[in-house]
Design a protein around this motif. Structure first.
Motif, PDB file in Angstrom:
ATOM      1  N   LYS A   1       0.803  -1.220   0.000  1.00 54.52           N
ATOM      2  CA  LYS A   1       0.000   0.000   0.000  1.00 54.52           C
ATOM      3  C   LYS A   1       0.842   1.280   0.000  1.00 54.52           C
ATOM      4  N   ASN A   2       2.132   1.143   0.346  1.00 54.19           N
ATOM      5  CA  ASN A   2       3.010   2.310   0.385  1.00 54.19           C
ATOM      6  C   ASN A   2       3.758   2.554  -0.925  1.00 54.19           C
ATOM      7  N   THR A   3       3.533   1.701  -1.919  1.00 57.51           N
ATOM      8  CA  THR A   3       4.132   1.919  -3.235  1.00 57.51           C
ATOM      9  C   THR A   3       3.611   3.254  -3.786  1.00 57.51           C
ATOM     10  N   PRO A   4       4.475   4.101  -4.338  1.00 63.44           N
ATOM     11  CA  PRO A   4       4.032   5.428  -4.789  1.00 63.44           C
ATOM     12  C   PRO A   4       3.062   5.370  -5.972  1.00 63.44           C
ATOM     13  N   PRO A   5       2.267   6.437  -6.189  1.00 69.79           N
ATOM     14  CA  PRO A   5       1.342   6.502  -7.337  1.00 69.79           C
ATOM     15  C   PRO A   5       2.079   6.179  -8.627  1.00 69.79           C
ATOM     16  N   THR A   6       1.397   5.452  -9.507  1.00 68.68           N
ATOM     17  CA  THR A   6       2.074   4.939 -10.703  1.00 68.68           C
ATOM     18  C   THR A   6       1.249   5.144 -11.971  1.00 68.68           C
ATOM     19  N   PHE A   7       1.938   5.485 -13.040  1.00 69.03           N
ATOM     20  CA  PHE A   7       1.360   5.610 -14.382  1.00 69.03           C
ATOM     21  C   PHE A   7       1.995   4.522 -15.235  1.00 69.03           C
ATOM     22  N   ILE A   8       1.166   3.764 -15.960  1.00 72.28           N
ATOM     23  CA  ILE A   8       1.668   2.673 -16.806  1.00 72.28           C
ATOM     24  C   ILE A   8       1.136   2.836 -18.226  1.00 72.28           C
ATOM     25  N   LEU A   9       1.999   2.601 -19.224  1.00 68.94           N
ATOM     26  CA  LEU A   9       1.574   2.664 -20.622  1.00 68.94           C
ATOM     27  C   LEU A   9       2.228   1.536 -21.414  1.00 68.94           C
ATOM     28  N   HIS A  10       1.433   0.896 -22.290  1.00 72.10           N
ATOM     29  CA  HIS A  10       1.922  -0.261 -23.042  1.00 72.10           C
ATOM     30  C   HIS A  10       1.127  -0.401 -24.331  1.00 72.10           C
ATOM     31  N   ALA A  11       1.767  -0.915 -25.377  1.00 73.16           N
ATOM     32  CA  ALA A  11       1.072  -1.227 -26.626  1.00 73.16           C
ATOM     33  C   ALA A  11       0.703  -2.704 -26.636  1.00 73.16           C
ATOM     34  N   GLY A  12      -0.522  -2.991 -27.025  1.00 71.28           N
ATOM     35  CA  GLY A  12      -1.002  -4.380 -27.029  1.00 71.28           C
ATOM     36  C   GLY A  12      -0.252  -5.269 -28.002  1.00 71.28           C
ATOM     37  N   ASN A  13       0.351  -4.669 -29.038  1.00 71.13           N
ATOM     38  CA  ASN A  13       1.071  -5.487 -30.026  1.00 71.13           C
ATOM     39  C   ASN A  13       2.580  -5.472 -29.804  1.00 71.13           C
ATOM     40  N   ASP A  14       3.006  -5.147 -28.588  1.00 66.40           N
ATOM     41  CA  ASP A  14       4.431  -5.166 -28.242  1.00 66.40           C
ATOM     42  C   ASP A  14       4.962  -6.581 -28.435  1.00 66.40           C
ATOM     43  N   ASN A  15       5.934  -6.738 -29.333  1.00 65.73           N
ATOM     44  CA  ASN A  15       6.459  -8.076 -29.651  1.00 65.73           C
ATOM     45  C   ASN A  15       7.761  -8.398 -28.913  1.00 65.73           C
ATOM     46  N   ILE A  16       8.176  -7.521 -28.021  1.00 69.22           N
ATOM     47  CA  ILE A  16       9.388  -7.756 -27.231  1.00 69.22           C
ATOM     48  C   ILE A  16       9.024  -8.071 -25.781  1.00 69.22           C
ATOM     49  N   ASP A  17       8.303  -7.158 -25.158  1.00 65.66           N
ATOM     50  CA  ASP A  17       7.820  -7.372 -23.793  1.00 65.66           C
ATOM     51  C   ASP A  17       6.297  -7.438 -23.822  1.00 65.66           C
ATOM     52  N   ASN A  18       5.805  -8.659 -23.699  1.00 60.03           N
ATOM     53  CA  ASN A  18       4.365  -8.900 -23.767  1.00 60.03           C
ATOM     54  C   ASN A  18       3.604  -8.034 -22.777  1.00 60.03           C
ATOM     55  N   ILE A  19       2.382  -7.681 -23.134  1.00 56.29           N
ATOM     56  CA  ILE A  19       1.558  -6.799 -22.302  1.00 56.29           C
ATOM     57  C   ILE A  19       1.261  -7.395 -20.919  1.00 56.29           C
ATOM     58  N   LYS A  20       1.451  -8.703 -20.754  1.00 56.22           N
ATOM     59  CA  LYS A  20       1.256  -9.328 -19.437  1.00 56.22           C
ATOM     60  C   LYS A  20       2.182  -8.692 -18.393  1.00 56.22           C
ATOM     61  N   ASN A  21       3.338  -8.204 -18.856  1.00 50.44           N
ATOM     62  CA  ASN A  21       4.292  -7.599 -17.931  1.00 50.44           C
ATOM     63  C   ASN A  21       3.711  -6.392 -17.203  1.00 50.44           C
ATOM     64  N   SER A  22       3.028  -5.537 -17.951  1.00 50.96           N
ATOM     65  CA  SER A  22       2.427  -4.361 -17.313  1.00 50.96           C
ATOM     66  C   SER A  22       1.113  -4.716 -16.619  1.00 50.96           C
ATOM     67  N   LEU A  23       0.398  -5.702 -17.158  1.00 54.34           N
ATOM     68  CA  LEU A  23      -0.891  -6.091 -16.595  1.00 54.34           C
ATOM     69  C   LEU A  23      -0.745  -6.642 -15.178  1.00 54.34           C
ATOM     70  N   VAL A  24       0.256  -7.505 -14.955  1.00 58.03           N
ATOM     71  CA  VAL A  24       0.427  -8.089 -13.617  1.00 58.03           C
ATOM     72  C   VAL A  24       0.841  -7.021 -12.604  1.00 58.03           C
ATOM     73  N   TYR A  25       1.590  -6.041 -13.073  1.00 53.51           N
ATOM     74  CA  TYR A  25       1.994  -4.960 -12.170  1.00 53.51           C
ATOM     75  C   TYR A  25       0.782  -4.104 -11.802  1.00 53.51           C
ATOM     76  N   TYR A  26      -0.038  -3.803 -12.798  1.00 53.54           N
ATOM     77  CA  TYR A  26      -1.244  -3.011 -12.548  1.00 53.54           C
ATOM     78  C   TYR A  26      -2.169  -3.729 -11.568  1.00 53.54           C
ATOM     79  N   MET A  27      -2.351  -5.034 -11.766  1.00 49.63           N
ATOM     80  CA  MET A  27      -3.229  -5.804 -10.892  1.00 49.63           C
ATOM     81  C   MET A  27      -2.725  -5.794  -9.448  1.00 49.63           C
ATOM     82  N   ALA A  28      -1.414  -5.935  -9.270  1.00 47.52           N
ATOM     83  CA  ALA A  28      -0.837  -5.926  -7.920  1.00 47.52           C
ATOM     84  C   ALA A  28      -0.992  -4.552  -7.265  1.00 47.52           C
ATOM     85  N   LEU A  29      -0.809  -3.501  -8.038  1.00 45.85           N
ATOM     86  CA  LEU A  29      -0.971  -2.143  -7.512  1.00 45.85           C
ATOM     87  C   LEU A  29      -2.421  -1.887  -7.112  1.00 45.85           C
TER      88      LEU A  29
END
Length: 338
Positions: free
Chosen positions: A253-281
């Motif tokens: 709960k003490n993690t600072p406010p966060t902004f996340i941006l990702h492209a759904g067709n990212d072929n290097i780092d799959n969008i799951k990478n940002s999705l799991v972080y968003y869900m945890a936050l």
């Protein structure tokens, strides 16, 4: 009348011809000078490196685990590799300084740094909106979780050198806040790809330094006041279940406010990478904003994509800087535009 004509032809015409001859000679000399200048410019081999035109400040008095990265630093076409001496470059606002600072972490898989596209260009934009942009040239290679060619797998670093550099930099900037006209309570971090992962790491690993304390700077808080994450990688490393976050990123709960941006067709780092972080936050109750775009690929800056995607700047994702600026206003670290 004939006498006048003769006088004109014998005196005036030669004079005109003389002037013309002098003009043509002068012009010819000018053309040769211009041609020589062009030749000089064309024979310049050294690439233009705008990020190096400003002063680079070493972040360490004594670099921890210095033996892990040795050799000569290499710059090539906007990328820096083999960084053994981490530095910061400060981009100060020329007008309307808001007191806010953002430390920028370029991407590059923890093996090199996209120092311009995801670094100096972003810092210059930050300065243009009244935010002090601070470019961190952190140590590489193998300074964070990275792809290893020998095993063709992802590996952890021997020591988390990039995280050490990030922690040290936040403490250093906070210690120099008054001198650099920065509000010590408005220091954020922003990163791209591996740099996005580094934002998440330093946003959740700030209670204890991951290196031996060396001076008073290391006793100052290294917790960022906010984080901006772009297409992060390594967020599902060390996981076995769907939608599970890398355990080395302990969100609470003490993690600072966060902004996340990702492209759904990212072929290097799959969008799951940002999705799991968003869900945890979200689960921890952290104020988070998450933007997903259909197109955009991987590795881009303000005006172009490293993947040379045709008409990239016409895609909706290309206006990301407007979203970031508006978000900074909503968390009250910069004033609303008039």
């Amino acid at each position: 009348m004939k006498r006048l004509k003769n006088r004109f032809s014998t005196k005036i015409i030669p004079s005109i011809l003389g002037v013309c001859f002098m003009f043509s000679c002068t012009q010819s000399k000018k053309n040769k000078v211009v041609e020589k200048e062009k030749e000089k410019k064309e024979t310049v081999i050294e690439p233009f490196k705008p990020w190096q035109e400003q002063k680079q400040i070493p972040i360490w008095t004594k670099i921890p685990y210095a033996e892990l990265v040795q050799g000569t630093e290499i710059y090539n076409d906007g990328m820096v590799s083999n960084v053994s001496n981490p530095t910061i470059t400060i981009y100060k606002p020329k007008n309307n300084n808001t007191g806010t600072a953002v430390i920028v972490f370029p991407g590059g898989g923890y093996n090199k740094l996209a120092i311009e596209l995801e670094g100096s260009e972003v810092c210059e934009w930050l300065a243009s909106i009244g935010v002090t942009g601070i470019l961190l040239k952190y140590r590489v290679p193998a300074s964070g979780p990275h792809y290893n060619k020998d095993c063709r797998c992802e590996k952890d670093p021997i020591k988390p050198l990039a995280l050490q550099d990030a922690q040290r930099t936040i403490g250093l900037v906070r210690s120099q806040a008054k001198e650099w006209n920065i509000d010590p309570n408005k220091i954020g971090v922003m990163g791209f790809s591996a740099g996005g992962h580094l934002v998440a790491e330093v946003s959740t690993n700030y209670e204890k330094r991951v290196y031996p304390i060396s001076d008073t700077t290391d006793q100052i808080s290294c917790k960022p006041d906010f984080g901006i994450v772009f297409y992060p990688g390594h967020m599902t490393f060390h996981t076995s279940k769907p939608y599970e976050l890398n355990p080395t990123i302990p969100v609470n709960k003490n993690t600072p406010p966060t902004f996340i941006l990702h492209a759904g067709n990212d072929n290097i780092d799959n969008i799951k990478n940002s999705l799991v972080y968003y869900m945890a936050l979200q689960k921890a109750g952290v104020k988070t904003e998450y933007h997903i775009y259909a197109e955009g690929g991987h590795a881009f800056g303000l005006n172009e994509s490293a993947q040379k995607i045709p008409n990239w700047n016409k895609l909706p994702i290309a206006d990301w800087e407007k979203l970031v600026e508006r978000w900074l206003q909503t968390i009250n670290v910069i004033p609303e535009s008039k």
